[in-house]
Design an enzyme around this catalytic site. Structure first.
Site, mmCIF file in Angstrom:
data_model
loop_
_atom_site.group_PDB
_atom_site.id
_atom_site.type_symbol
_atom_site.label_atom_id
_atom_site.label_comp_id
_atom_site.label_asym_id
_atom_site.label_seq_id
_atom_site.Cartn_x
_atom_site.Cartn_y
_atom_site.Cartn_z
ATOM 1 N N HIS A 1 43.725 50.021 10.377
ATOM 2 C CA HIS A 1 43.843 50.417 11.026
ATOM 3 C C HIS A 1 43.866 52.318 10.822
ATOM 4 C CE1 HIS A 1 44.682 47.571 13.657
ATOM 5 N NE2 HIS A 1 44.000 47.492 13.942
ATOM 6 N N LYS B 1 34.032 46.806 11.511
ATOM 7 C CA LYS B 1 34.582 45.715 11.135
ATOM 8 C C LYS B 1 34.232 44.837 13.180
ATOM 9 C CE LYS B 1 37.706 41.504 11.979
ATOM 10 N NZ LYS B 1 38.180 42.136 12.583
#
Ligand code: PAF
Length: 283
Positions: free
Chosen positions: A37, A149
């Site tokens: 993140h 991802k």
């Protein structure tokens, strides 16, 4: 950092920013923030005048037998991280704010949503698209950042943006891995030390496929066979899927081409993990 829970308050901040001519970067998350993140957040802070991070564990993207209740919630820790990163606004609505009683409207990217992860998680991408479109409508970002991802998520969202003529630019940033190769994921927190070790088979199998491609292998079946051997050699691993597809439309490819996506989902005991690699062939 200002923390905002109400849609109307977020909108009024956005109006203010717009009137000052500021650009807005949005990083949608479900919290439990990790370096994956942070790479998105740092890029947004760098590129946009103001960065909004949303933390919302979106109930509509979890199936009835999935981990919505157990999904890690680390709000206090996440706020500290976001403040350190220089994020301007945290948008953290309650479920009732996003989906009030009587809520009926959902967004679907047909076909794309039913492939790969969509097969074992029916309704998942409908939930993702719905919440991300709502966030785009509320925050009105110029750019929004997503991780490679979740490769299929990024492809589905890009299609939604294209098909619905949304003005937001989607930026997809590379997978962040631990030193030993494990792709970062909030779900890694579910793994016991033994399972954490077993989970390395995902990146090992992708590395093996990449190595074969570098040596000239182009046949998808041979690559999948080798990946299966590696994954089946780990007693705690159970393959959900391995797919070799065209990155533009998720169609299966029998031969590796430039910009091929190799994606897999594997259960390590009860924890379902995903990983992938994009193949760029220099010919
Ligand atoms: O990738 C995620 O964390 C979620 O799917 C997202 C994009 C925040 C939507 O809930």
């Amino acid at each position: 950092m200002k923390i905002i829970a109400a849609i109307k308050d977020m909108r009024s901040v956005v109006r203010d920013l717009r009137s000052q001519g500021k650009t807005i970067g949005l990083v949608p998350t479900m919290g439990c923030l990790h370096e994956g993140h942070l790479s998105l957040i740092r890029e947004s802070v760098k590129k946009a005048d103001s960065t909004v991070v949303s933390i919302f564990i979106n109930p509509t993207q979890f199936g009835p037998a999935e981990d919505f209740k157990e999904y890690p919630r680390e709000m206090r820790q996440d706020i500290g991280i976001l403040e350190k990163e220089g994020v301007d606004y945290l948008f953290a609505p309650e479920a009732e704010e996003m989906y009030p009683e009587g809520y009926k409207t959902y967004v679907e990217v047909s076909d794309f949503q039913d492939r790969l992860c969509g097969r074992s998680r029916p309704g998942h991408f409908r939930g993702v698209c719905t919440v991300v479109l709502k966030l785009f409508n509320i925050v009105d970002p110029d750019i929004s950042f997503f991780g490679q991802k979740d490769a299929q998520q990024a492809i589905v969202l890009e299609k939604m943006v294209q098909d619905l003529d949304l003005e937001v630019k989607i930026e997809v940033l590379p997978i962040i891995r631990e030193e030993d190769g494990l792709a970062l994921s909030s779900r890694n927190t579910y793994l016991s030390p033994e399972e954490r070790k077993a989970a390395l088979v995902l990146s090992k199998s992708l590395n093996a496929a990449q190595g074969m491609i570098e040596k000239g292998e182009r046949d998808s079946e041979s690559l999948i066979r080798r990946m299966k051997e590696i994954l089946n050699g780990e007693p705690l691993a159970k393959i959900d899927y391995i797919e070799i597809v065209d990155i533009d439309n998720l169609n299966p490819l029998t031969k590796i081409e430039n910009k091929t996506l190799i994606a897999l989902a594997v259960f390590i005991k009860k924890v379902r993990l995903i990983d992938n690699v994009i193949i760029h062939i220099k010919e």
